[in-house]
Design an enzyme around this catalytic site. Sequence first.
Site, PDB file in Angstrom:
ATOM      1  N   ASP A 108     -25.081 -48.254  34.244  1.00 19.68           N
ATOM      2  CA  ASP A 108     -25.173 -47.920  35.668  1.00 19.68           C
ATOM      3  C   ASP A 108     -25.655 -46.496  35.905  1.00 19.68           C
ATOM      4  O   ASP A 108     -26.111 -46.175  36.996  1.00 19.68           O
ATOM      5  CB  ASP A 108     -23.821 -48.113  36.366  1.00 19.68           C
ATOM      6  CG  ASP A 108     -22.791 -47.087  35.931  1.00 19.68           C
ATOM      7  OD1 ASP A 108     -22.125 -46.513  36.802  1.00 19.68           O
ATOM      8  OD2 ASP A 108     -22.644 -46.856  34.712  1.00 19.68           O
TER       9      ASP A 108
ATOM     10  N   ASP B 234     -22.168 -50.163  28.815  1.00 17.08           N
ATOM     11  CA  ASP B 234     -21.401 -49.017  29.275  1.00 17.08           C
ATOM     12  C   ASP B 234     -20.107 -49.596  29.864  1.00 17.08           C
ATOM     13  O   ASP B 234     -20.033 -50.792  30.174  1.00 17.08           O
ATOM     14  CB  ASP B 234     -22.199 -48.261  30.346  1.00 17.08           C
ATOM     15  CG  ASP B 234     -21.393 -47.151  30.982  1.00 17.08           C
ATOM     16  OD1 ASP B 234     -20.857 -46.311  30.250  1.00 17.08           O
ATOM     17  OD2 ASP B 234     -21.297 -47.149  32.221  1.00 17.08           O
ATOM     18  N   MET B 235     -19.106 -48.780  30.010  1.00 14.68           N
ATOM     19  CA  MET B 235     -17.817 -49.269  30.512  1.00 14.68           C
ATOM     20  C   MET B 235     -17.666 -49.065  32.020  1.00 14.68           C
ATOM     21  O   MET B 235     -17.628 -50.014  32.786  1.00 14.68           O
ATOM     22  CB  MET B 235     -16.696 -48.520  29.765  1.00 14.68           C
ATOM     23  CG  MET B 235     -15.324 -48.894  30.197  1.00 14.68           C
ATOM     24  SD  MET B 235     -14.938 -50.522  29.563  1.00 14.68           S
ATOM     25  CE  MET B 235     -13.559 -50.855  30.575  1.00 14.68           C
TER      26      MET B 235
END
Length: 195
Positions: free
Chosen positions: A175, A19-20
């Site tokens: 996250d 994920d970014m």
Amino acid sequence: MDTNALALPAGNFKAYLFDMDGTIADTMPLHFVSWTQAVEEAGGTFPEDLFYAWGGVPLIGVVENLNRHFGYKLDPAAVAHRKEDLYLSMLDQVTPVASVLEHVHAQYGKIPFAIVSGSPRDSIRRTLTTLNLLSYFPVIVGAEDYKQGKPNPEPFLTAAARLNVEPVDCLVFEDADAGIRAAEAAGMQWVHVPS
């Protein structure tokens, strides 16, 4: 032992999917500020608990969620565009998430990587460029690349297909709860990156 180190599940993984926002880049505070301003300018509010609960949801989906949740009539495209403009104006404040960066550096060149995000590709590329990490991620799956965002597995399955790696052989770094549910639905193991 490094108390900030991320423990990885056992497995012989053939690809890492990241994920970014909040995972590779510590951008969530900047996204919260930009969302808050954009939504307030449009006449609404965006409580912090909802912001974090909806982590990983594409921009238009966030505004649609706000409209449903509060009965707003915000213009999804206009609010999302304003939010992105505000976020991009703060890119110089972005820092990497050190515990994740350790795994990027340790496995770079050994297995392929992909970014899988609810953000637009342009925003992802600009954030990675700011962190000098763009060259590490030959595959970027952004909000334009799928029909159903996280917690649907489609974004992660799209990345696995582009890397030509079976989903079961991918490890997801994530996250947000929606992203973890998406990884599980895709049949992938995952690592939770604490905020």
